[in-house]
Motif scaffolding. Structure first.
Motif, PDB file in Angstrom:
ATOM      1  N   ARG A  89       0.969  -1.153  -0.012  1.00 32.85           N
ATOM      2  CA  ARG A  89      -0.068  -0.050   0.001  1.00 32.85           C
ATOM      3  C   ARG A  89       0.878   1.227  -0.043  1.00 32.85           C
ATOM      4  O   ARG A  89       0.653   2.222  -0.597  1.00 32.85           O
ATOM      5  CB  ARG A  89      -0.852   0.109   1.379  1.00 32.85           C
ATOM      6  CG  ARG A  89      -1.980  -0.914   1.147  1.00 32.85           C
ATOM      7  CD  ARG A  89      -3.227  -0.582   2.208  1.00 32.85           C
ATOM      8  NE  ARG A  89      -3.617   0.799   1.949  1.00 32.85           N
ATOM      9  CZ  ARG A  89      -4.172   1.504   2.590  1.00 32.85           C
ATOM     10  NH1 ARG A  89      -4.209   1.094   3.981  1.00 32.85           N
ATOM     11  NH2 ARG A  89      -4.656   2.486   2.461  1.00 32.85           N
ATOM     12  N   TYR A  90       1.895   1.284   0.459  1.00 27.88           N
ATOM     13  CA  TYR A  90       2.947   2.485   0.751  1.00 27.88           C
ATOM     14  C   TYR A  90       3.366   2.712  -0.655  1.00 27.88           C
ATOM     15  O   TYR A  90       3.408   3.888  -1.116  1.00 27.88           O
ATOM     16  CB  TYR A  90       3.891   2.124   1.545  1.00 27.88           C
ATOM     17  CG  TYR A  90       5.021   3.229   1.968  1.00 27.88           C
ATOM     18  CD1 TYR A  90       4.617   4.385   2.538  1.00 27.88           C
ATOM     19  CD2 TYR A  90       6.293   3.052   1.173  1.00 27.88           C
ATOM     20  CE1 TYR A  90       5.382   5.441   2.877  1.00 27.88           C
ATOM     21  CE2 TYR A  90       7.032   4.341   1.665  1.00 27.88           C
ATOM     22  CZ  TYR A  90       6.706   5.517   2.044  1.00 27.88           C
ATOM     23  OH  TYR A  90       7.372   6.398   2.114  1.00 27.88           O
ATOM     24  N   VAL A  91       3.993   1.675  -1.388  1.00 22.84           N
ATOM     25  CA  VAL A  91       4.098   1.602  -2.749  1.00 22.84           C
ATOM     26  C   VAL A  91       3.103   2.458  -3.679  1.00 22.84           C
ATOM     27  O   VAL A  91       3.360   3.505  -4.432  1.00 22.84           O
ATOM     28  CB  VAL A  91       4.638   0.369  -3.532  1.00 22.84           C
ATOM     29  CG1 VAL A  91       4.856   0.597  -5.001  1.00 22.84           C
ATOM     30  CG2 VAL A  91       5.933  -0.086  -2.822  1.00 22.84           C
TER      31      VAL A  91
ATOM     32  N   SER B 260       8.705  -7.063  -5.235  1.00 22.15           N
ATOM     33  CA  SER B 260       8.077  -6.232  -6.062  1.00 22.15           C
ATOM     34  C   SER B 260       8.216  -4.909  -5.346  1.00 22.15           C
ATOM     35  O   SER B 260       8.403  -3.962  -6.065  1.00 22.15           O
ATOM     36  CB  SER B 260       6.743  -6.545  -6.216  1.00 22.15           C
ATOM     37  OG  SER B 260       6.192  -6.748  -4.787  1.00 22.15           O
ATOM     38  N   VAL B 261       8.108  -4.708  -3.996  1.00 21.51           N
ATOM     39  CA  VAL B 261       8.441  -3.411  -3.351  1.00 21.51           C
ATOM     40  C   VAL B 261       9.878  -2.987  -3.517  1.00 21.51           C
ATOM     41  O   VAL B 261      10.001  -1.855  -3.813  1.00 21.51           O
ATOM     42  CB  VAL B 261       7.960  -3.626  -1.863  1.00 21.51           C
ATOM     43  CG1 VAL B 261       8.293  -2.376  -1.146  1.00 21.51           C
ATOM     44  CG2 VAL B 261       6.556  -4.102  -1.853  1.00 21.51           C
ATOM     45  N   VAL B 262      10.751  -3.875  -3.461  1.00 23.83           N
ATOM     46  CA  VAL B 262      12.062  -3.356  -3.493  1.00 23.83           C
ATOM     47  C   VAL B 262      12.358  -2.889  -4.955  1.00 23.83           C
ATOM     48  O   VAL B 262      12.875  -1.847  -5.078  1.00 23.83           O
ATOM     49  CB  VAL B 262      13.033  -4.591  -3.545  1.00 23.83           C
ATOM     50  CG1 VAL B 262      14.561  -4.262  -3.749  1.00 23.83           C
ATOM     51  CG2 VAL B 262      13.045  -4.950  -1.883  1.00 23.83           C
ATOM     52  N   THR B 263      11.750  -3.445  -6.015  1.00 20.59           N
ATOM     53  CA  THR B 263      11.838  -2.932  -7.390  1.00 20.59           C
ATOM     54  C   THR B 263      11.114  -1.652  -7.543  1.00 20.59           C
ATOM     55  O   THR B 263      11.720  -0.721  -8.091  1.00 20.59           O
ATOM     56  CB  THR B 263      11.461  -3.956  -8.316  1.00 20.59           C
ATOM     57  OG1 THR B 263      12.174  -5.248  -8.141  1.00 20.59           O
ATOM     58  CG2 THR B 263      11.535  -3.425 -10.042  1.00 20.59           C
ATOM     59  N   ALA B 264      10.098  -1.512  -7.042  1.00 23.48           N
ATOM     60  CA  ALA B 264       9.215  -0.177  -7.160  1.00 23.48           C
ATOM     61  C   ALA B 264       9.946   0.954  -6.665  1.00 23.48           C
ATOM     62  O   ALA B 264      10.210   2.139  -7.103  1.00 23.48           O
ATOM     63  CB  ALA B 264       7.904  -0.513  -6.740  1.00 23.48           C
TER      64      ALA B 264
ATOM     65  N   LYS C   5      14.492  -0.479   3.208  1.00 18.90           N
ATOM     66  CA  LYS C   5      15.361  -1.333   3.629  1.00 18.90           C
ATOM     67  C   LYS C   5      14.605  -2.248   4.354  1.00 18.90           C
ATOM     68  O   LYS C   5      15.186  -3.720   4.321  1.00 18.90           O
ATOM     69  CB  LYS C   5      16.126  -0.411   4.950  1.00 18.90           C
ATOM     70  CG  LYS C   5      17.009  -1.099   6.070  1.00 18.90           C
ATOM     71  CD  LYS C   5      17.416  -0.516   6.853  1.00 18.90           C
ATOM     72  CE  LYS C   5      18.334  -1.323   7.844  1.00 18.90           C
ATOM     73  NZ  LYS C   5      18.766  -0.339   9.186  1.00 18.90           N
ATOM     74  N   ASP C   6      13.469  -2.279   4.756  1.00 21.17           N
ATOM     75  CA  ASP C   6      12.487  -3.302   5.481  1.00 21.17           C
ATOM     76  C   ASP C   6      12.325  -4.213   4.262  1.00 21.17           C
ATOM     77  O   ASP C   6      11.875  -5.533   4.512  1.00 21.17           O
ATOM     78  CB  ASP C   6      11.160  -2.615   5.930  1.00 21.17           C
ATOM     79  CG  ASP C   6      11.542  -1.909   7.274  1.00 21.17           C
ATOM     80  OD1 ASP C   6      12.812  -2.041   7.816  1.00 21.17           O
ATOM     81  OD2 ASP C   6      10.625  -1.359   7.917  1.00 21.17           O
ATOM     82  N   ALA C   7      11.801  -3.536   3.019  1.00 15.32           N
ATOM     83  CA  ALA C   7      11.537  -4.666   1.905  1.00 15.32           C
ATOM     84  C   ALA C   7      12.538  -5.473   1.540  1.00 15.32           C
ATOM     85  O   ALA C   7      12.384  -6.713   1.446  1.00 15.32           O
ATOM     86  CB  ALA C   7      11.110  -3.855   0.810  1.00 15.32           C
ATOM     87  N   LYS C   8      14.029  -5.088   1.480  1.00 17.81           N
ATOM     88  CA  LYS C   8      14.856  -5.936   1.300  1.00 17.81           C
ATOM     89  C   LYS C   8      15.133  -6.910   2.439  1.00 17.81           C
ATOM     90  O   LYS C   8      15.420  -8.108   2.056  1.00 17.81           O
ATOM     91  CB  LYS C   8      16.101  -4.924   1.097  1.00 17.81           C
ATOM     92  CG  LYS C   8      16.355  -4.233  -0.099  1.00 17.81           C
ATOM     93  CD  LYS C   8      17.514  -3.376  -0.122  1.00 17.81           C
ATOM     94  CE  LYS C   8      17.566  -2.640  -1.455  1.00 17.81           C
ATOM     95  NZ  LYS C   8      18.926  -2.117  -1.540  1.00 17.81           N
ATOM     96  N   GLY C   9      14.833  -6.535   3.690  1.00 16.21           N
ATOM     97  CA  GLY C   9      15.009  -7.525   4.839  1.00 16.21           C
ATOM     98  C   GLY C   9      13.945  -8.659   4.776  1.00 16.21           C
ATOM     99  O   GLY C   9      14.254  -9.754   5.056  1.00 16.21           O
ATOM    100  N   SER C  10      12.842  -8.179   4.041  1.00 20.19           N
ATOM    101  CA  SER C  10      11.765  -9.173   4.098  1.00 20.19           C
ATOM    102  C   SER C  10      11.627  -9.842   2.959  1.00 20.19           C
ATOM    103  O   SER C  10      10.718 -10.655   2.586  1.00 20.19           O
ATOM    104  CB  SER C  10      10.417  -8.381   4.371  1.00 20.19           C
ATOM    105  OG  SER C  10      10.363  -7.884   5.756  1.00 20.19           O
ATOM    106  N   ASN C  11      12.600  -9.417   1.815  1.00 25.18           N
ATOM    107  CA  ASN C  11      12.582  -9.932   0.662  1.00 25.18           C
ATOM    108  C   ASN C  11      11.309 -10.041  -0.138  1.00 25.18           C
ATOM    109  O   ASN C  11      10.838 -11.034  -0.732  1.00 25.18           O
ATOM    110  CB  ASN C  11      12.955 -11.631   0.595  1.00 25.18           C
ATOM    111  CG  ASN C  11      13.388 -12.100  -0.634  1.00 25.18           C
ATOM    112  OD1 ASN C  11      14.099 -11.422  -1.491  1.00 25.18           O
ATOM    113  ND2 ASN C  11      13.306 -13.378  -0.812  1.00 25.18           N
TER     114      ASN C  11
END
Length: 212
Positions: free
Chosen positions: A152-154, A194-198, A185-191
């Motif tokens: 949702r943040y994305v 799609s969020v990391v890419t965006a 950072k959190d998205a990378k930690g949670s793998n």
């Protein structure tokens, strides 16, 4: 230029018949009552029409939210009451609709001298009751969105910062760089790929365009 003497004379007579609007709705946040747009229109319309006066509300251009002008017509004249502007920090249909309704009600109430306690300005203010971890702050560093959901943040980042060529979106990004990097950072930690890419794409677009 219109001769408004006759119109004003009839507006005075109409105003004698205008009562205060009935507070027919409740705001659960403030635990209080307020008059809806419908109640204000009903209060004003009956008295104005009785005295041969038509009112029109015109939406005016206002980049920060909604702006409404109330105009009276009748008896050979027209009389504008000026624009009422209601800012909003969320630029989506729901936020704009809330600000427009608020502006219409406030404009007509002001024009007709109708008093009603204004407790539903909550909608236009976009008050946040519970703060989530991931935040977006507005043009004046005020909180406009928060959530604990990265997806949702994305979506909201795209809504507020989806046009890097515009000054408004650049300001939003500048105000939210820290928040975006925290979410990344959190998205990378949670793998959450799609969020990391965006978020990486968003960051790269703005930081490359600004030379950061």
């Amino acid at each position: 230029m219109n001769d408004n003497n006759e119109l004003i004379k009839h507006l005075i007579e109409a105003q004698k018949d205008i009562d205060h609007a009935v507070k027919n709705a409740k705001n659960p946040f403030f635990k209080s009552q307020y008059a809806t747009l419908e109640a204000v229109i009903e209060t004003a319309k009956q008295a104005l029409n009785k005295h041969g006066i038509y009112f029109q509300q015109v939406s005016k251009e206002y980049e920060r939210g909604a702006s409404v002008e109330t105009i009276f017509y009748g008896h050979g004249g027209s009389l504008s009451t000026g624009s009422v502007q209601v800012p909003t920090d969320k630029f989506d249909p729901q936020a704009y609709g809330g600000a427009l309704t608020y502006a219409r009600r406030y404009s007509l109430s002001l024009a007709c001298g109708i008093s009603s306690k204004d407790d539903d300005g909550e909608t236009a203010m976009q008050r946040d009751k519970v703060e989530g971890k991931y935040k977006i702050v507005g043009m004046r560093d005020n909180l406009v969105f928060d959530t604990d959901d990265l997806a949702r943040y994305v979506e909201q980042c795209r809504s507020y910062m989806g046009k890097p060529e515009t000054g408004r979106c650049k300001t939003y990004y500048a105000n939210n760089k820290f928040n975006i990097k925290l979410a990344l950072k959190d998205a990378k930690g949670s793998n959450v790929a799609s969020v990391v890419t965006a978020l990486e794409s968003l960051t790269n677009i703005y930081e490359v365009s600004t030379g950061e």
